[in-house]
Design an enzyme around this catalytic site. Structure first.
Site, mmCIF file in Angstrom:
data_model
loop_
_atom_site.group_PDB
_atom_site.id
_atom_site.type_symbol
_atom_site.label_atom_id
_atom_site.label_comp_id
_atom_site.label_asym_id
_atom_site.label_seq_id
_atom_site.Cartn_x
_atom_site.Cartn_y
_atom_site.Cartn_z
ATOM 1 N N GLY A 46 13.850 -22.484 11.186
ATOM 2 C CA GLY A 46 14.383 -21.141 11.380
ATOM 3 C C GLY A 46 15.867 -21.098 11.656
ATOM 4 O O GLY A 46 16.505 -20.059 11.479
ATOM 5 N N SER A 47 16.445 -22.202 12.096
ATOM 6 C CA SER A 47 17.869 -22.240 12.423
ATOM 7 C C SER A 47 18.720 -22.122 11.167
ATOM 8 O O SER A 47 18.555 -22.893 10.217
ATOM 9 C CB SER A 47 18.194 -23.553 13.142
ATOM 10 O OG SER A 47 19.568 -23.865 13.052
ATOM 11 N N ALA A 48 19.659 -21.171 11.160
ATOM 12 C CA ALA A 48 20.542 -21.000 9.999
ATOM 13 C C ALA A 48 21.392 -22.243 9.740
ATOM 14 O O ALA A 48 21.482 -22.702 8.593
ATOM 15 C CB ALA A 48 21.415 -19.761 10.179
#
Length: 220
Positions: free
Chosen positions: A10-12
């Site tokens: 989920g981390s950009a």
């Protein structure tokens, strides 16, 4: 030998590295870290990265963190002399660097300052912070005027970095309709960024789940 990637779904910034690795057809040994469980503070990881941040890679014993630094490193090492992802021409490379710096120094921080206090802290939307984010989107829209990609007609690591941010903004249900160049480019990136579905969309789906979970908690 595969490159170790310590990441969080989920981390950009982690998705930036996944996108760049896909563009270079690199094999990654994925090592997920649960930040909520503070796995990034384990002694073994702190030896690799005293800042205890993700993404972090280890390539042949060499640890490196910060997604844009990792992106440059991977292309410089594995992209070959002719790679257009991070061009050798001085002016072309400087423009890629400027767009990368715009992403990490302007666009993503303004999104974070507006959105994260709401979803993680239950704060009310800040009109001033939203205005600053909208200004950054206007800038990006201007960068894309008359261009296929953010620096011209060729896909670069600047596009891969910025699409991780823009897809996150879109997932947060912040409308891009006022920025037609950004919308058009975003749709193009979904079909031209190598392995977009696995490298970025899967993480976006995880980010959406996290948003829903956090909103449910703050609304209790």
């Amino acid at each position: 030998m595969a490159i170790d990637l310590y990441f969080t779904a989920g981390s950009a910034p982690c998705r930036v590295v996944l996108l760049v690795a896909a563009a270079l057809d690199l094999q990654l040994n994925l090592k997920p870290l649960n930040l909520w469980e503070r796995e990034q503070l384990q002694a073994d990881f702190l030896k690799l990265n005293p800042q205890h941040t993700v993404p972090t890679i280890v390539d042949e014993g060499f640890p490196l963190w910060e997604s844009r630094a990792i992106s440059r490193y991977l292309v410089n090492k594995y992209g070959g002399d002719s790679s257009s992802l991070y061009p050798k021409d001085l002016m072309a490379r400087a423009l890629v660097d400027q767009r990368l710096d715009f992403d990490i120094g302007t666009l993503y921080p303004r999104f974070a300052q507006y959105f994260y206090p709401q979803v993680f802290g239950g704060a009310k939307p800040d009109a001033a912070a939203l205005k600053k984010l909208e200004e950054a989107l206007v800038f990006l829209n201007a960068f894309l005027e008359g261009q296929k990609y953010v620096t011209g007609d060729v896909l670069t690591i600047a596009d891969l970095s910025l699409v991780a941010t823009i897809s996150t903004i879109d997932a947060a249900e912040i409308s891009l309709k006022s920025y037609p160049n950004v919308e058009k480019w975003f749709e193009l990136m979904k079909t031209t960024a190598p392995d977009y579905q696995n490298a970025n969309q899967k993480g976006i789906d995880e980010f959406k789940k996290l948003i829903a979970q956090m909103k449910a908690k703050t609304e209790l």
